[in-house]
Every structure is written in structure tokens, then in C-alpha cells.
Design an enzyme around this catalytic site. Structure first.
Site, mmCIF file in Angstrom:
data_model
loop_
_atom_site.group_PDB
_atom_site.id
_atom_site.type_symbol
_atom_site.label_atom_id
_atom_site.label_comp_id
_atom_site.label_asym_id
_atom_site.label_seq_id
_atom_site.Cartn_x
_atom_site.Cartn_y
_atom_site.Cartn_z
ATOM 1 N N CYS A 131 -4.868 12.478 5.744
ATOM 2 C CA CYS A 131 -3.275 11.894 5.464
ATOM 3 C C CYS A 131 -2.549 13.033 5.342
ATOM 4 O O CYS A 131 -1.332 13.017 5.493
ATOM 5 C CB CYS A 131 -2.966 10.930 4.436
ATOM 6 S SG CYS A 131 -4.354 9.239 4.620
ATOM 7 N N HIS A 271 3.503 10.391 1.559
ATOM 8 C CA HIS A 271 2.506 9.479 2.464
ATOM 9 C C HIS A 271 2.665 8.166 2.165
ATOM 10 O O HIS A 271 2.848 7.592 1.016
ATOM 11 C CB HIS A 271 1.318 10.082 2.111
ATOM 12 C CG HIS A 271 -0.006 9.230 2.807
ATOM 13 N ND1 HIS A 271 0.199 9.054 4.077
ATOM 14 C CD2 HIS A 271 -1.082 8.718 2.375
ATOM 15 C CE1 HIS A 271 -0.830 8.347 4.446
ATOM 16 N NE2 HIS A 271 -1.574 8.258 3.419
ATOM 17 N N ASN A 301 -0.921 2.026 6.401
ATOM 18 C CA ASN A 301 -1.156 3.478 6.104
ATOM 19 C C ASN A 301 -1.872 4.052 7.515
ATOM 20 O O ASN A 301 -2.823 3.702 8.070
ATOM 21 C CB ASN A 301 -2.282 3.441 5.104
ATOM 22 C CG ASN A 301 -2.783 4.878 4.858
ATOM 23 O OD1 ASN A 301 -2.532 5.852 5.613
ATOM 24 N ND2 ASN A 301 -3.509 5.174 3.922
HETATM 25 N N1 ACO Z 1 -7.252 -9.510 -0.674
HETATM 26 C C1 ACO Z 1 -7.546 -9.920 -1.854
HETATM 27 N N2 ACO Z 1 -8.375 -9.228 -2.831
HETATM 28 C C2 ACO Z 1 -8.643 -8.038 -2.633
HETATM 29 C C3 ACO Z 1 -8.479 -7.296 -1.378
HETATM 30 C C4 ACO Z 1 -7.713 -7.983 -0.656
HETATM 31 N N3 ACO Z 1 -7.266 -7.436 0.598
HETATM 32 N N4 ACO Z 1 -8.951 -6.277 -1.631
HETATM 33 C C5 ACO Z 1 -9.556 -6.116 -2.718
HETATM 34 N N5 ACO Z 1 -9.525 -7.245 -3.402
HETATM 35 C C6 ACO Z 1 -9.938 -7.458 -4.680
HETATM 36 C C7 ACO Z 1 -11.033 -6.749 -5.277
HETATM 37 O O1 ACO Z 1 -12.293 -7.045 -4.630
HETATM 38 C C8 ACO Z 1 -11.032 -6.754 -6.691
HETATM 39 O O2 ACO Z 1 -11.812 -7.843 -7.005
HETATM 40 P P1 ACO Z 1 -12.749 -8.049 -8.403
HETATM 41 O O3 ACO Z 1 -11.529 -7.728 -9.711
HETATM 42 O O4 ACO Z 1 -12.925 -9.355 -8.446
HETATM 43 O O5 ACO Z 1 -13.584 -6.923 -7.995
HETATM 44 C C9 ACO Z 1 -9.774 -6.891 -6.983
HETATM 45 O O6 ACO Z 1 -8.872 -7.157 -5.612
HETATM 46 C C10 ACO Z 1 -8.948 -5.702 -7.530
HETATM 47 O O7 ACO Z 1 -9.406 -4.727 -6.568
HETATM 48 P P2 ACO Z 1 -8.840 -3.106 -6.951
HETATM 49 O O8 ACO Z 1 -9.634 -2.209 -6.015
HETATM 50 O O9 ACO Z 1 -8.931 -2.975 -8.462
HETATM 51 O O10 ACO Z 1 -7.371 -3.281 -6.638
HETATM 52 P P3 ACO Z 1 -6.018 -2.038 -6.620
HETATM 53 O O11 ACO Z 1 -5.026 -2.831 -7.671
HETATM 54 O O12 ACO Z 1 -6.677 -0.722 -6.954
HETATM 55 O O13 ACO Z 1 -5.810 -2.233 -5.107
HETATM 56 C C11 ACO Z 1 -5.774 -0.587 -3.048
HETATM 57 C C12 ACO Z 1 -6.453 -1.676 -4.159
HETATM 58 C C13 ACO Z 1 -4.584 -1.170 -2.593
HETATM 59 C C14 ACO Z 1 -6.701 -0.140 -2.193
HETATM 60 C C15 ACO Z 1 -5.137 0.609 -4.065
HETATM 61 O O14 ACO Z 1 -6.209 0.994 -4.931
HETATM 62 C C16 ACO Z 1 -4.845 1.879 -3.338
HETATM 63 O O15 ACO Z 1 -3.909 1.863 -2.674
HETATM 64 N N6 ACO Z 1 -5.509 2.873 -3.319
HETATM 65 C C17 ACO Z 1 -5.117 4.163 -2.772
HETATM 66 C C18 ACO Z 1 -5.382 4.355 -1.304
HETATM 67 C C19 ACO Z 1 -4.651 5.803 -0.881
HETATM 68 O O16 ACO Z 1 -4.053 6.171 -1.420
HETATM 69 N N7 ACO Z 1 -5.015 6.058 0.267
HETATM 70 C C20 ACO Z 1 -4.853 7.480 0.574
HETATM 71 C C21 ACO Z 1 -5.647 8.002 1.445
HETATM 72 S S1 ACO Z 1 -6.206 7.123 2.818
HETATM 73 C C22 ACO Z 1 -6.869 8.488 3.906
HETATM 74 O O17 ACO Z 1 -6.715 9.443 3.750
HETATM 75 C C23 ACO Z 1 -7.551 8.045 5.384
#
Ligand code: ACO
Length: 344
Positions: A131, A271, A301
Site C-alpha cells: 500500500c 492510505h 482498500n
Molecule cells: N464480518 C463480521 N465479523 C467479522 C468480520 C466481518 N467481515 N471480519 C471479522 N469479523 C469478526 C472476527 O472474526 C472477530 O470475531 P471474534 O471476536 O468472535 O473472534 C470480530 O469480528 C472482531 O475482529 P477483529 O479482527 O478484532 O476486528 P477489528 O475491529 O480489528 O477490525 C479490521 C478488523 C477491519 C481488519 C481491522 O483490524 C483493520 O482494518 N486492520 C488494518 C488493515 C490495514 O490497515 N491494512 C493495511 C495494509 S493492507 C496491504 O498492505 C495489502
């Protein structure tokens, strides 16, 4: 009301640099037509529009057609930038494509773009900084302009992430989209252009976001495919924490180098990965919400394409005018991060 002329330091001048500056002559973007909404994703995996919206800010994303590849998206974005900048294919000296979804692992997608554009004079190569790739590309391109190696450079961020997303994995499939953005770099007399760019990486955390198979470590086999190792894997929670810290540090460092305060920046473009990350970085930098550009709701993204597309939209919508100061802050797999200050 006239905007007061910002006062800032060009860090290159501080270091006795008397050579050429590098400006962005024009930008362009291309988004594929197919829209994939959160409601459609609700029918594919166990998720909800409410979860995706509140956790990420994404409402929909674009998908390239089956016969539309990263090089096609990149070419369309480049053509848009070339049209705006009045640049012919024969004028382009170098094409840099930033992508993690090349058409093929060999040759470089930039060579395919060179052929599609008919830019026969241009050298061409890809860079892989996930990214962060577009901002890495701007800094690389700038070095060639400042050293007078090349006059006109195309820097493109392009991705067909739908080709590496596991559509059965709700943790990742709701996040990503396809698209491309391009910038033409040239020296513009009397313009400061790119004032500074900071780049960083931390390979210790390379397994937070990775595609396990398809490279020399795990060449593709029936087993790697069965294990879904050819798809993008991400530890979202850990990535989130690293992203906020690294992006804030990179943004603050770029401002510090230019002796600028955040209030002098017209537009902050982060980003576009997660609305909560963008808000946290903007807040820690001290930016007012209206300074921070967001289009993540429409596209998700798009990795290397993300800030290139956002920059194009911010310029096209009039959010950025010539002379404005713009701060770009990016973060991605690697881990990598980068920032840049541009006098538009
Ligand atoms: N729908 C419903 N529930 C979901 C989903 C979904 N799509 N995805 C995950 N969950 C669930 C998980 O299984 C978890 O359930 P559990 O507590 O029973 O295990 C719960 O939701 C919480 O999951 P978390 O991973 O803690 O959710 P979080 O609030 O951290 O959000 C996310 C996840 C959106 C991926 C976030 O962590 C994020 O944006 N991370 C950064 C991503 C990023 O910046 N990427 C940049 C680089 S990408 C690249 O370089 C190609």
C-alpha cells in the site's frame, strides 16, 4: 478571501540542493465499472453491512472484469493523467508501476503498460511496497527528475486485489477493491513540487500481511492451492496498531522536515484502509476533520492505488488547488510506510 501564502522550508534547499525540483504535472485514475456492495457480501460470507461500515467505513468497492487485468487498469489511469497533462506517449521516459497484483510475476506490469500506451521510448519497471508503493514510486521518480536523468515519468499505483482475495474469508474479503491511479512527474519551473518524502520498513513484521505461496519459498502446488496459500492473509488487529503508529510518525516527520505545522496543510490524504485508522492518524497529527480526505467508503482498500486515486479525486473535486500543500501518508505490507509533502 485570499489564502495567505504558506511559509515553509524546502528540505532539499536546506541541504544546499540547487538542482531541479520535481512536480506532479497531472493525475488521473480509473475505477472498474462493477460495484460490489456490502449487501452483496452479506450473501457471500457471514457478515453484515453494519459490521463492515462501523469497523471499516467501507460501503462498496469496485471489481475489475475477468478479462481486465492490473495492466489495463494502470493503462486507463495513465491515459487519464496524460490527457490532463497534455503528454503524448512518445514523451514518457520512464514508467514505474507500484502493485502487489502484477498481471504475472514476470515480466513487470510496467512493461505491459508501456506496450499498451505505445510509450516505446520509456524504460519500465515495477516496485513492490504494497500500500506504500505509490509514495515510494513518487520518491523514486523524483530522484530521476532531480538528477536530470529523465524529463517525464509516469508513476502508477494499480491493483486487481480481487484476484488475491479469498472470497470465503470474511476477515479480508470485505476490505479490498480494484482500481488504479497515476501521476506524471516533471520539473515545473518556479514550483517546489515534492518537498520531501520519508520512507520506512520493518521486515520483522512481514507475516502480518502476506501471500504465503506462489513465490520461491512455496512455489504453487496443488497443496498450496488447497491450503489457500495463494490468497492474501492478514492479522488485522496487529496491522491496525502498527498502522496508526507508523503513519503518525511518518506524517509528523515529513512536516518536521519542512518546518510546517498541520494547520498549513490544505489536504491530508492517508492510505484508505480503514476509516478508524484514518481518523486516528488525522487526530494524532492534529488535523481538523475537513482537512482529511476520505473516499474509502466507495472503493475500499485498493493498496498501491489508494492514495493515487484519492489524490486524483481531491484535485478533480477542487479540494486541492495549485499552490496548496498536501500531505500523503501511507502504510502497508512489509511492513512499509511512507509520507510526502507536496506543494501542488
Ligand atoms: N464480518 C463480521 N465479523 C467479522 C468480520 C466481518 N467481515 N471480519 C471479522 N469479523 C469478526 C472476527 O472474526 C472477530 O470475531 P471474534 O471476536 O468472535 O473472534 C470480530 O469480528 C472482531 O475482529 P477483529 O479482527 O478484532 O476486528 P477489528 O475491529 O480489528 O477490525 C479490521 C478488523 C477491519 C481488519 C481491522 O483490524 C483493520 O482494518 N486492520 C488494518 C488493515 C490495514 O490497515 N491494512 C493495511 C495494509 S493492507 C496491504 O498492505 C495489502
Amino acid at each position: 478571501m485570499t489564502t495567505p501564502t504558506p511559509t515553509f522550508t524546502n528540505p532539499r534547499a536546506q541541504h544546499g540542493f540547487k538542482g531541479r525540483t520535481c512536480s506532479i504535472l497531472a493525475v488521473g485514475s480509473y475505477m472498474p465499472a462493477r460495484v460490489l456492495t456490502n449487501q452483496e457480501l452479506e450473501r457471500r460470507v457471514q457478515t453484515s453491512d453494519e459490521w463492515i461500515t462501523t469497523r471499516t467505513g467501507i460501503k462498496e468497492r469496485r471489481l475489475a472484469a475477468d478479462d481486465e487485468y492490473t495492466s489495463d487498469l494502470a493503462t486507463r489511469a495513465a491515459e487519464a493523467a496524460m490527457k490532463r497533462g497534455g503528454i503524448a506517449a512518445s514523451q514518457i521516459d520512464l514508467i514505474i508501476v507500484a502493485t502487489i497484483t502484477p498481471d504475472m510475476s514476470c515480466p513487470a506490469t510496467a512493461c505491459l503498460v508501456q506496450q499498451k500506451l505505445g510509450a516505446t521510448r520509456a524504460a519500465a519497471f515495477d516496485i513492490e511496497a504494497a500500500c506504500s508503493g505509490f509514495v515510494y514510486g513518487l520518491e523514486i521518480g523524483q530522484q530521476f527528475i532531480m538528477s536530470r536523468t529523465y524529463e517525464t515519468i509516469l508513476v502508477i499505483g494499480a491493483e486487481k486485489l480481487s484476484s488475491v482475495v479469498n472470497w470465503n474469508d470474511r476477515n479480508t474479503c470485505v476490505l479490498f477493491g480494484d482500481g488504479a491511479g497515476a501521476a506524471i512527474l516533471q520539473h515545473r519551473p518556479a514550483a517546489h513540487g515534492l518537498l520531501t518524502a520519508c520512507m520506512g520498513a520493518n521486515g520483522e513484521k512481514s507475516e502480518l500481511i502476506y501471500v504465503p505461496a506462489g513465490g520461491s519459498r512455496n512455489p504453487a502446488t496443488a497443496e498450496t492451492v488447497a491450503r489457500a496459500w495463494h490468497y492474501l492473509h492478514m492479522d488485522g488487529k496487529e496491522t491496525f496498531k502498527s498502522a496508526v503508529t507508523a503513519m503518525y510518525n511518518a506524517g509528523a516527520e515529513a512536516l518536521r522536515r519542512c518546518k510546517l505545522t498541520i494547520s498549513q496543510i490544505k489536504c491530508v490524504i492517508c492510505h484508505q484502509a480503514n476509516r478508524r485508522i484514518i481518523d486516528a492518524v488525522g487526530e494524532r497529527l492534529g488535523a481538523r476533520p475537513e482537512q482529511v480526505f476520505v473516499n474509502l467508503d466507495k472503493y475500499g482498500n485498493t493498496s498501491a492505488a489508494s492514495v493515487a486515486i484519492a489524490l486524483d479525486e481531491a484535485v478533480e473535486s477542487g479540494r486541492i488547488q495549485r499552490g496548496d500543500l498536501v500531505l500523503l501518508v501511507v502504510f502497508g505490507a512489509g511492513l512499509t510506510w511512507a509520507s510526502a509533502v507536496i506543494e501542488w
